[in-house]
Design a protein around this motif. Structure first.
Motif, PDB file in Angstrom:
ATOM      1  N   SER A 124      66.417-136.833  11.138  1.00  0.00           N
ATOM      2  CA  SER A 124      65.173-136.749  10.367  1.00  0.00           C
ATOM      3  C   SER A 124      65.128-135.462   9.542  1.00  0.00           C
ATOM      4  CB  SER A 124      63.954-136.858  11.288  1.00  0.00           C
ATOM      5  OG  SER A 124      63.837-135.727  12.137  1.00  0.00           O
ATOM      6  N   VAL A 125      65.611-134.361  10.105  1.00  0.00           N
ATOM      7  CA  VAL A 125      65.640-133.105   9.366  1.00  0.00           C
ATOM      8  C   VAL A 125      66.591-133.217   8.188  1.00  0.00           C
ATOM      9  CG1 VAL A 125      66.287-130.658   9.473  1.00  0.00           C
ATOM     10  CG2 VAL A 125      64.947-131.685  11.338  1.00  0.00           C
ATOM     11  N   TRP A 126      67.806-133.699   8.432  1.00  0.00           N
ATOM     12  CA  TRP A 126      68.795-133.800   7.348  1.00  0.00           C
ATOM     13  C   TRP A 126      68.323-134.754   6.257  1.00  0.00           C
ATOM     14  CZ3 TRP A 126      72.838-134.390  11.715  1.00  0.00           C
ATOM     15  CH2 TRP A 126      73.153-133.121  12.225  1.00  0.00           C
ATOM     16  N   GLN A 127      67.643-135.822   6.649  1.00  0.00           N
ATOM     17  CA  GLN A 127      67.111-136.755   5.652  1.00  0.00           C
ATOM     18  C   GLN A 127      66.077-136.064   4.776  1.00  0.00           C
ATOM     19  OE1 GLN A 127      68.226-139.828   4.965  1.00  0.00           O
ATOM     20  NE2 GLN A 127      66.832-139.812   3.241  1.00  0.00           N
ATOM     21  N   GLN A 128      65.224-135.258   5.380  1.00  0.00           N
ATOM     22  CA  GLN A 128      64.216-134.529   4.605  1.00  0.00           C
ATOM     23  C   GLN A 128      64.854-133.494   3.675  1.00  0.00           C
ATOM     24  OE1 GLN A 128      60.906-134.946   4.071  1.00  0.00           O
ATOM     25  NE2 GLN A 128      61.292-136.858   5.164  1.00  0.00           N
ATOM     26  N   LEU A 129      65.971-132.905   4.105  1.00  0.00           N
ATOM     27  CA  LEU A 129      66.662-131.953   3.227  1.00  0.00           C
ATOM     28  C   LEU A 129      67.074-132.629   1.926  1.00  0.00           C
ATOM     29  CD1 LEU A 129      68.978-130.031   5.736  1.00  0.00           C
ATOM     30  CD2 LEU A 129      66.858-129.210   4.683  1.00  0.00           C
ATOM     31  N   THR A 130      67.553-133.863   2.028  1.00  0.00           N
ATOM     32  CA  THR A 130      68.006-134.563   0.819  1.00  0.00           C
ATOM     33  C   THR A 130      66.837-134.930  -0.095  1.00  0.00           C
ATOM     34  OG1 THR A 130      67.981-136.757   1.864  1.00  0.00           O
ATOM     35  CG2 THR A 130      70.042-135.489   1.994  1.00  0.00           C
ATOM     36  N   TYR A 136      60.783-123.470   6.342  1.00  0.00           N
ATOM     37  CA  TYR A 136      61.090-124.168   7.593  1.00  0.00           C
ATOM     38  C   TYR A 136      59.820-124.796   8.150  1.00  0.00           C
ATOM     39  CZ  TYR A 136      65.576-121.789   7.432  1.00  0.00           C
ATOM     40  OH  TYR A 136      66.818-121.344   7.044  1.00  0.00           O
ATOM     41  N   GLN A 137      58.696-124.111   7.996  1.00  0.00           N
ATOM     42  CA  GLN A 137      57.426-124.644   8.468  1.00  0.00           C
ATOM     43  C   GLN A 137      57.058-125.922   7.707  1.00  0.00           C
ATOM     44  OE1 GLN A 137      54.034-122.056   7.920  1.00  0.00           O
ATOM     45  NE2 GLN A 137      53.050-122.899   9.739  1.00  0.00           N
ATOM     46  N   GLN A 138      57.241-125.908   6.387  1.00  0.00           N
ATOM     47  CA  GLN A 138      56.959-127.116   5.598  1.00  0.00           C
ATOM     48  C   GLN A 138      57.880-128.257   6.009  1.00  0.00           C
ATOM     49  OE1 GLN A 138      57.475-125.006   1.848  1.00  0.00           O
ATOM     50  NE2 GLN A 138      55.407-125.635   1.220  1.00  0.00           N
ATOM     51  N   LEU A 139      59.123-127.932   6.289  1.00  0.00           N
ATOM     52  CA  LEU A 139      60.075-128.956   6.713  1.00  0.00           C
ATOM     53  C   LEU A 139      59.646-129.551   8.052  1.00  0.00           C
ATOM     54  CD1 LEU A 139      62.686-130.498   6.171  1.00  0.00           C
ATOM     55  CD2 LEU A 139      63.960-128.527   7.031  1.00  0.00           C
ATOM     56  N   ALA A 140      59.186-128.715   8.970  1.00  0.00           N
ATOM     57  CA  ALA A 140      58.701-129.214  10.262  1.00  0.00           C
ATOM     58  C   ALA A 140      57.515-130.156  10.061  1.00  0.00           C
ATOM     59  CB  ALA A 140      58.318-128.042  11.162  1.00  0.00           C
ATOM     60  N   ARG A 178      56.964-131.966   7.387  1.00  0.00           N
ATOM     61  CA  ARG A 178      57.459-133.188   6.741  1.00  0.00           C
ATOM     62  C   ARG A 178      58.053-134.180   7.733  1.00  0.00           C
ATOM     63  NH1 ARG A 178      60.187-131.763   0.872  1.00  0.00           N
ATOM     64  NH2 ARG A 178      58.325-130.801  -0.002  1.00  0.00           N
ATOM     65  N   ILE A 179      58.552-133.688   8.851  1.00  0.00           N
ATOM     66  CA  ILE A 179      59.083-134.607   9.872  1.00  0.00           C
ATOM     67  C   ILE A 179      58.016-134.918  10.923  1.00  0.00           C
ATOM     68  CG2 ILE A 179      61.489-133.934   9.515  1.00  0.00           C
ATOM     69  CD1 ILE A 179      61.252-132.397  12.231  1.00  0.00           C
ATOM     70  N   HIS A 180      56.767-134.531  10.624  1.00  0.00           N
ATOM     71  CA  HIS A 180      55.617-134.802  11.488  1.00  0.00           C
ATOM     72  C   HIS A 180      55.764-134.166  12.866  1.00  0.00           C
ATOM     73  CE1 HIS A 180      54.482-137.499   8.309  1.00  0.00           C
ATOM     74  NE2 HIS A 180      55.628-138.129   8.434  1.00  0.00           N
ATOM     75  N   ASN A 181      56.306-132.947  12.869  1.00  0.00           N
ATOM     76  CA  ASN A 181      56.491-132.212  14.111  1.00  0.00           C
ATOM     77  C   ASN A 181      56.290-130.716  13.821  1.00  0.00           C
ATOM     78  OD1 ASN A 181      57.268-131.284  16.630  1.00  0.00           O
ATOM     79  ND2 ASN A 181      59.067-132.602  16.756  1.00  0.00           N
ATOM     80  N   PRO A 182      55.049-130.318  13.509  1.00  0.00           N
ATOM     81  CA  PRO A 182      54.794-128.963  13.028  1.00  0.00           C
ATOM     82  C   PRO A 182      55.157-127.846  14.002  1.00  0.00           C
ATOM     83  CG  PRO A 182      52.727-130.147  13.393  1.00  0.00           C
ATOM     84  CD  PRO A 182      53.834-131.130  13.575  1.00  0.00           C
ATOM     85  N   ARG A 183      55.317-128.147  15.270  1.00  0.00           N
ATOM     86  CA  ARG A 183      55.658-127.105  16.243  1.00  0.00           C
ATOM     87  C   ARG A 183      57.165-126.928  16.397  1.00  0.00           C
ATOM     88  NH1 ARG A 183      51.835-127.409  21.294  1.00  0.00           N
ATOM     89  NH2 ARG A 183      50.871-125.479  20.575  1.00  0.00           N
ATOM     90  N   SER A 184      57.933-127.656  15.619  1.00  0.00           N
ATOM     91  CA  SER A 184      59.390-127.651  15.791  1.00  0.00           C
ATOM     92  C   SER A 184      60.105-126.717  14.819  1.00  0.00           C
ATOM     93  CB  SER A 184      59.927-129.074  15.631  1.00  0.00           C
ATOM     94  OG  SER A 184      59.724-129.525  14.305  1.00  0.00           O
ATOM     95  N   ILE A 185      59.442-125.665  14.379  1.00  0.00           N
ATOM     96  CA  ILE A 185      60.017-124.791  13.352  1.00  0.00           C
ATOM     97  C   ILE A 185      61.380-124.249  13.778  1.00  0.00           C
ATOM     98  CG2 ILE A 185      59.702-122.679  12.013  1.00  0.00           C
ATOM     99  CD1 ILE A 185      56.655-123.213  12.261  1.00  0.00           C
TER     100      ILE A 185
END
Length: 159
Positions: A76-82, A92-96, A98-105
């Motif tokens: 899910s992280v790599w997909q969001q990178l693309t 990194y916070q915005q990316l967390a 985007r994967i609907h897991n804001p505590r996973s920074i």
């Protein structure tokens, strides 16, 4: 299926492309001495061409099939990178988020660092929340170069 390799020269030093005739599984900076590899599959040659086009300012989006094994979270992280547009950055916070897991920074940062497909899966586009450049497997100087390259006016005529 046997993995093939192709080494190319870039403005940032040599890149090693690894994959098969079906997918690219790694693009990494290398400091290893040049090695003679057997003739690579057509897909590796196509990937090399697209990377050359990227570095010469003719390409914003890559169109090669990728395979990078990982957990569902990593995928899910790599997909969001693309999905980060060329010339843009996110934290990194915005990316967390985007994967609907804001505590996973932190986990997002770790996964970002495990990306094996440099440039094509653009982990260089992720920066600190305060705008600072943070970790990059290829070195911060390469990250800075890539971000500056993507912010140039080279693509003005292609918009």
């Amino acid at each position: 299926m046997e993995v093939a390799h192709l080494r190319i020269d870039t403005p940032l030093g040599p890149l090693l492309i690894s994959g098969t005739d079906e997918f690219i599984q790694a693009v990494s900076f290398t400091d290893e001495p040049a090695t003679d590899f057997p003739l690579p599959p057509r897909l590796l040659l196509e990937c090399a061409q697209q990377l050359h086009e990227y570095f010469s300012g003719e390409r914003k989006v890559f169109e090669v099939p990728l395979y990078q094994p990982g957990t569902a979270f990593q995928q899910s992280v790599w997909q969001q990178l693309t999905a980060i547009p060329f010339g843009h950055t996110i934290s990194y916070q915005q990316l967390a988020h985007r994967i609907h897991n804001p505590r996973s920074i932190r986990a997002v940062g770790t996964t970002n660092g495990k990306n094996c497909i440099a440039i094509i899966v653009p982990c260089h586009r992720v920066i600190g929340s305060n705008g600072t450049l943070t970790g990059y497997a290829g070195g911060l100087w390469r990250k800075r170069w890539l971000l500056e390259h993507e912010r140039t006016d080279l693509f003005t005529g292609l918009l």
